[in-house]
Write a protein that holds these residues in place. Structure first.
Motif: not given
Length: 345
Positions: A12-18, A22-35, A50-52, A100-103
């Motif tokens: 996934v080439q993810l666009q984070p929510v800077l 919460d927004g970035t994690v929601e995108r991660v969860l959506d991408e997991i479901a889509a993949a 996460v978060p960026y 998943l990479g996280v801070n």
């Protein structure tokens, strides 16, 4: 004849929510479901998704970055914690391995952390980048060798390194010697410029060849407005474009599919693990092509924790993924809904 061992993987080439963890994690969860809907059995996300990634640290003087560094502390998850609970629930629900990479926040220090969630939702690997690179040393602490190994998962034996750890040949060799089959690499993306993508390609295709493994690499992507939010200086903004190279690479060094160099998106492809044997039959750098009596690697896999207390079995002992309660507030109450949503499909 060797039987094929097909695994469908996604990067996934993810666009984070800077401005919203919460927004970035929601995108991660959506991408997991889509993949998973695409049939993927493994999905890989970028470095510290996460978060960026702390892009500001590349273009700001240390004296000026205090407020942004503190904000990153506020938005960074503990491991385990509500964020990892949400991702684990998604992995379990969709029966997909997630890298998943996280801070990671551990009391007063942040770490560049790589997490591998197995298809049952359990954390199979938690490791910290052993040496933050250049500007990153103002942001993250150093990791240790305790996570420098491959792990068995539902899709095969998985290893992971972050960014310029790939320029440490001994770190790469540690995973090669541990017989990784799928190497999951993570870079920030939107950094340095196009040459950064070119360097990633050279490095990762070489690792696939040398290790005789598949490589699944993920980078992040920022749009022009996000770059402007990091710095208003046009000269510095040039250092926050390009550098994206999301790719899936075979053991012979070829691209399984064309890499993704711009924009958010997702690569999905079938890989055949039997091709690993085809490559290693000719050149196994940790087997018949090795000379361990001449050249070998010594690894210290001890944790570099600040204290090591002796305790009788079961008395005050803490397992690797059962950390003590830090007594910190839980900033991710919203993820309770995400966990429930993932659990119910």
């Amino acid at each position: 004849m060797t039987q094929s061992q097909i695994v469908k993987v996604a990067a996934v080439q993810l666009q984070p929510v800077l401005d919203s963890a919460d927004g970035t994690v929601e995108r991660v969860l959506d991408e997991i479901a889509a993949a998973a809907a695409d049939g993927a059995q493994l999905v890989v996300f970028p470095e510290t998704a996460v978060p960026y990634y702390p892009y500001w640290s590349f273009v700001m003087a240390p004296m000026d970055m205090g407020a942004r560094h503190r904000a990153l502390y506020d938005h960074s998850p503990t491991v385990p914690g509500p964020v990892t609970d949400a991702v684990a629930a998604a992995a379990r629900t969709h029966e997909i391995v997630v890298v998943l990479g996280v801070n990671e926040r551990d009391h007063g220090t942040l770490y560049n952390c790589q997490l591998v969630f197995d298809g049952n939702g359990e954390i199979a690997l938690k490791r910290r980048k052993i040496t933050p690179t250049y500007h990153e040393r103002m942001v993250w602490g150093q990791g240790d060798g305790s996570g420098l190994h491959a792990v068995d998962t539902a899709v095969g034996r998985v290893g992971a390194l972050a960014c310029w750890e790939h320029y440490n040949p001994l770190a790469r060799y540690a995973l090669m010697a541990d017989h990784e089959q799928i190497h999951c690499s993570q870079f920030p993306g939107s950094l340095v410029g196009p040459i950064f993508a070119e360097q990633q390609e050279v490095t990762l295709r070489h690792h696939a060849l040398e290790s005789g493994c598949f490589v699944v690499n993920a980078t992040a992507w920022l749009d022009a407005d996000q770059v402007a939010s990091v710095t208003e200086d046009p000269a510095l903004q040039k250092g926050l474009f390009g550098g994206c190279y999301t790719a899936i690479i075979a053991p012979d060094g070829s691209h399984v599919v064309a890499p993704l160099l711009d924009g958010p998106g997702r690569l999905v492809a079938d890989i055949d693990l039997s091709l690993i044997t085809k490559r290693k039959r000719m050149m196994d750098s940790v087997g018949h092509y090795a000379r361990p009596e001449l050249l070998s690697l010594r690894i210290d896999r001890r944790s570099h924790a600040a204290q090591h207390a002796d305790a009788a079995p079961g008395v005050g002992a803490v397992s690797e993924f059962e950390e003590p309660d830090h007594g910190e507030p839980e900033p991710y109450a919203a993820y309770r809904d995400a966990i429930a949503r993932s659990s119910t499909g």
